[in-house]
Design an enzyme around this catalytic site. Structure first.
Site, PDB file in Angstrom:
ATOM      1  CB  CYS A   2     -15.540  14.725   1.821  1.00 45.28           C
ATOM      2  SG  CYS A   2     -13.756  14.704   1.911  1.00 45.28           S
ATOM      3  NE  ARG A  27     -19.653  10.618   0.784  1.00 40.14           N
ATOM      4  CZ  ARG A  27     -19.703   9.979  -0.366  1.00 40.14           C
ATOM      5  NH1 ARG A  27     -20.605   9.066  -0.578  1.00 40.14           N
ATOM      6  NH2 ARG A  27     -18.847  10.257  -1.330  1.00 40.14           N
ATOM      7  CD1 TRP A  73     -10.932   9.739   3.355  1.00 42.48           C
ATOM      8  CD2 TRP A  73     -11.497   9.121   5.415  1.00 42.48           C
ATOM      9  NE1 TRP A  73     -10.229   8.611   3.662  1.00 42.48           N
ATOM     10  CE2 TRP A  73     -10.546   8.206   4.906  1.00 42.48           C
ATOM     11  CE3 TRP A  73     -11.991   8.931   6.705  1.00 42.48           C
ATOM     12  CZ2 TRP A  73     -10.094   7.120   5.648  1.00 42.48           C
ATOM     13  CZ3 TRP A  73     -11.538   7.839   7.424  1.00 42.48           C
ATOM     14  CH2 TRP A  73     -10.603   6.949   6.894  1.00 42.48           C
ATOM     15  CG  ASN A  99     -16.425  13.644  -2.140  1.00 43.73           C
ATOM     16  OD1 ASN A  99     -15.378  13.219  -1.660  1.00 43.73           O
ATOM     17  ND2 ASN A  99     -17.408  12.851  -2.535  1.00 43.73           N
ATOM     18  N   GLY A 100     -13.436  14.764  -3.492  1.00 45.44           N
ATOM     19  CA  GLY A 100     -12.645  14.283  -4.624  1.00 45.44           C
ATOM     20  C   GLY A 100     -11.203  14.714  -4.479  1.00 45.44           C
ATOM     21  CD  GLU A 483      -7.435 -10.738   5.026  1.00 42.69           C
ATOM     22  OE1 GLU A 483      -6.831 -10.829   6.097  1.00 42.69           O
ATOM     23  OE2 GLU A 483      -8.402  -9.969   4.862  1.00 42.69           O
ATOM     24  CE  LYS A 487     -11.402 -10.081   6.919  1.00 45.33           C
ATOM     25  NZ  LYS A 487     -10.223  -9.339   6.652  1.00 45.33           N
ATOM     26  CD  GLU A 490     -11.679 -10.250  10.965  1.00 47.16           C
ATOM     27  OE1 GLU A 490     -11.443 -10.388   9.749  1.00 47.16           O
ATOM     28  OE2 GLU A 490     -11.548  -9.164  11.541  1.00 47.16           O
ATOM     29  CG  HIS A 506       5.681 -31.893   7.620  1.00 48.59           C
ATOM     30  ND1 HIS A 506       6.693 -32.830   7.594  1.00 48.59           N
ATOM     31  CD2 HIS A 506       5.742 -31.262   6.423  1.00 48.59           C
ATOM     32  CE1 HIS A 506       7.351 -32.751   6.455  1.00 48.59           C
ATOM     33  NE2 HIS A 506       6.778 -31.798   5.719  1.00 48.59           N
ATOM     34  CE  LYS A 605     -12.429  -0.819   9.977  1.00 44.47           C
ATOM     35  NZ  LYS A 605     -12.202  -2.044   9.197  1.00 44.47           N
TER      36      LYS A 605
HETATM   37  C1  F6R Z   1      -9.270  -7.949  10.178  1.00 50.97           C
HETATM   38  C2  F6R Z   1      -8.988  -6.684  10.782  1.00 50.97           C
HETATM   39  C3  F6R Z   1      -7.901  -6.585  11.782  1.00 50.97           C
HETATM   40  C4  F6R Z   1      -7.007  -5.361  11.480  1.00 50.97           C
HETATM   41  C5  F6R Z   1      -5.981  -5.171  12.617  1.00 50.97           C
HETATM   42  C6  F6R Z   1      -5.048  -4.025  12.333  1.00 50.97           C
HETATM   43  O1  F6R Z   1     -10.330  -7.910   9.282  1.00 50.97           O
HETATM   44  O2  F6R Z   1      -9.625  -5.707  10.483  1.00 50.97           O
HETATM   45  O3  F6R Z   1      -7.148  -7.755  11.835  1.00 50.97           O
HETATM   46  O4  F6R Z   1      -6.363  -5.574  10.262  1.00 50.97           O
HETATM   47  O5  F6R Z   1      -6.648  -4.926  13.826  1.00 50.97           O
HETATM   48  O6  F6R Z   1      -5.736  -2.819  12.246  1.00 50.97           O
HETATM   49  P1  F6R Z   1      -5.102  -1.550  11.568  1.00 50.97           P
HETATM   50  O7  F6R Z   1      -4.890  -1.890  10.136  1.00 50.97           O
HETATM   51  O8  F6R Z   1      -6.094  -0.464  11.779  1.00 50.97           O
HETATM   52  O9  F6R Z   1      -3.792  -1.298  12.265  1.00 50.97           O
END
Ligand code: F6R
Length: 610
Positions: A2, A27, A73, A99-100, A483, A487, A490, A506, A605
């Site tokens: 927070c 935050r 948060w 905060n905490g 994963e 990354k 992305e 294969h 995001k």
């Molecule tokens: C990858 C990434 C996305 C999310 C996906 C699900 O780095 O950020 O693949 O993992 O869009 O998002 P949430 O977890 O918010 O449902």
């Protein structure tokens, strides 16, 4: 996570409080508020973002020159007016921001309720303000009362406290949660983080754990918890605001990668510790009767969260011996899955707002299935609609590419699968102790990898010219390789593919030629020799091989051009460690190519559309 601010001085407090909170909005941003002293303590707070607080403040007459503020948060209680800070006692003569996490708040709350204190929020923080009022009955001096109350708190806190009876001082105190004091001319500032005060002063004191401060208009005095005054060095901040928000890191992604030891600790907090005989998951109400009736589990999620789900599938099947299907939400929702009251659906989501995941959750509920959510954002739609919740405690994830949230999702999967295994009697005490000991070591082992980030940077520099990269792994390493490849796609915009190591021959091996880059994951000891053979097949066709292996692996160096070692741990946990160098590798490649690593092109995001 927070944001906290405080102001005492020659000017009106509110403009600084709002500006300071704006600088800290990264935050937390689910609710915000200020308390300003002007004859009495005036409180203005609201659910929502700072712009909502600004609307509430519009036209209000907060003329006082001392006040505290907070942007939240949520951890305890959903985002709401009542749960927003500042919190006040019933007499409304004390206000605090925090905060905490106060770990023993339930115990203290019970004690205070028995004495007649009335609680209006679900937060742990409100306990502190009532506790200070109670302590004032024995200690008339306000500062002494705050210190005495603080000594009873377990957990972490950065606190800013004001009182009607002491309108000329703000009290600050910290334990495991940052607080910084900015020094001005006839004015002083308090904040949980430097960006809030940087516009006003560069001279600061950093409070350390177990230190408290009294801020007045013309002085700042620092004490230990026994009220012994301490001498502290003034620190002059030389960074700019942008760097300060990122705590000195160049990018949020790097900051978040480096936060992982803490995020793991936070996600374990109150659930698993050295003394635990069981995993405690407060908001999951599944007991033996319920679990025994469940004949099928679906884990449904998107992207990175789905890969955490793939790992969860393996763990639950291995530990609890219940069949699990892991599915991508956008596919699941348009299938005709067999869902009924004997089905458990586990959805995984950082944001808690992902449209496809939410649709799958609703579908399962409609069919009478039980839904559990592993989610990061408290009060998000998914967290509100699920029957059971396991919050990850990653804090706000700002970089679009998920890093720390993924690690916290893996921790949640470990906790959940062990809990299920214990309920069903599939894990005995010895196995439990072995897993517990290994899990509790993870923060330190992640730190060990982070301390060697320059080795990964060197690897990234060496491969900056690559056009594509293949990732391979077996067992849990396969999900980890997905994963790793995601990354790179992305943040580095490079073509990356991931395969189960045994599948290469294969078909995909036809793609390998001189100069191809391969990332071979060797985290699964029982499958290691098999993967080594697959790496050899690729190496023989001219690929440049990077291996991520466990400490003590003597074979990797014979087949790979470069090897990065991660600490050894229980086989179920290696996946978390193996992933950390992959995150760093993607980060360094992206930066090396000059991309906007925090905001990669075409991505958002939170994906709230189909
Ligand atoms: C990858 C990434 C996305 C999310 C996906 C699900 O780095 O950020 O693949 O993992 O869009 O998002 P949430 O977890 O918010 O449902």
């Amino acid at each position: 996570m927070c944001g906290i601010v405080g102001y005492i001085g020659k000017s009106k407090a509110t403009p600084f409080l709002v500006e300071g909170l704006k600088a800290l909005e990264y935050r937390g941003y689910d609710s915000a508020g200020v308390a300003v002293y002007d004859q009495t303590i005036e409180l203005v707070k609201t659910k929502g973002r700072l712009k909502d607080l600004e609307s509430c403040l519009d036209g209000s007459q907060l003329n006082g020159t001392m006040g505290i503020g907070h942007t939240r948060w949520a951890t305890h209680g959903e985002p709401s007016y009542c749960n927003a800070h500042p919190h006040m006692n019933t007499r409304t003569d004390i206000a605090i921001v925090h905060n905490g996490i106060i770990e023993n708040y339930l115990e203290l709350k019970e004690e205070l309720e028995a004495k007649g204190y009335q609680f209006v929020s679900e937060t742990d923080t409100e306990t502190v303000v009532h506790l200070i009022e109670e302590t004032l009955k024995e200690h008339e001096n306000f500062f002494t009362a705050v210190l005495t109350a603080a000594k009873r708190l377990k957990g972490s806190y950065g606190l800013g406290v004001i009182s009607h009876k002491n309108p000329d001082q703000i009290i600050a105190i910290r334990k495991d949660s940052p607080l910084v004091i900015g020094l001005g001319e006839h004015e002083n500032f308090l904040a949980s983080d430097i960006p809030a005060i940087l516009k006003y002063t560069r001279n600061v004191y950093f409070l350390e754990d177990g230190e408290a401060a009294i801020l007045t208009k013309d002085s700042v005095k620092i004490y230990d918890l026994d009220e012994k005054e301490l001498k502290k060095e003034v620190f002059t901040v030389t960074w700019d605001i942008d760097a300060a928000e990122k705590s000195g890191y160049d990018h949020f992604m790097m900051k978040e990668i480096f936060e992982q030891p803490k995020v793991i600790k936070d996600t374990l907090n109150g659930r698993l510790s050295q003394d635990s005989e069981e995993v405690i998951l407060d908001q999951i109400k599944i007991d033996k009767d319920v679990l025994e009736k469940i004949n099928k589990i679906y884990i449904v999620a998107c992207g990175t969260a789905y890969y955490a789900g793939m790992i969860g599938k393996e763990l639950i099947e291995k530990i609890a011996r219940v069949p699990v299907v892991a599915e991508v939400a956008s596919e699941f929702r348009y299938k005709d899955p067999i869902l009924d009251e004997n089905t458990l659906m586990i959805v995984v989501s950082q944001s808690g707002e992902t449209a496809d995941t939410l649709a799958a959750l609703r579908m399962a509920k409609q069919a009478g299935a039980r839904v559990m959510a592993i989610v990061n954002v408290v009060g998000s739609t998914i967290s509100r609609e699920a029957h059971d919740i396991l919050y990850t405690s990653a804090g706000p994830e700002i970089a679009v590419a998920s890093t720390k949230a993924y690690s916290s999702q893996l921790i949640a999967m470990y906790l959940l699968s062990i809990r299920m295994g214990r309920i069903l009697g599939k894990i005995d005490d010895a196995e439990f102790t072995e897993l517990k000991t290994a899990i509790l070591k993870l923060p330190e082992q992640v730190q060990n990898i982070l301390d060697r980030s320059q080795e990964i940077k060197a690897l990234a520099d060496k491969h900056l010219g690559m056009k594509n990269i293949f990732y391979i792994g077996r067992g849990l390493d396969y999900a980890t390789s997905l994963e790793g490849a995601l990354k790179i796609k992305e943040v580095a915009y490079l073509h990356a593919e991931s395969y189960q190591a045994g599948e290469l021959k294969h078909g995909p091996i036809a793609l390998i030629e001189k100069g191809s880059v391969l990332m071979g994951l060797l985290g699964q000891e029982s499958l290691m020799e098999k993967t080594i053979s697959n790496i050899k097949e690729v190496k023989a066709r001219g690929a440049d091989v990077i291996a991520i292996a466990l400490e003590g692996n003597t074979m990797a160096k014979h087949v790979a051009d470069d090897v990065f070692m991660v600490p050894k741990t229980h086989w179920m946990l290696t996946t978390l460690l193996i992933n950390i160098p992959q995150q760093l590798f993607a980060y360094y490649i992206s930066c090396g190519l000059g991309h906007d690593v925090d905001k990669p092109r075409n991505l958002a995001k939170s994906v709230t559309v189909e």
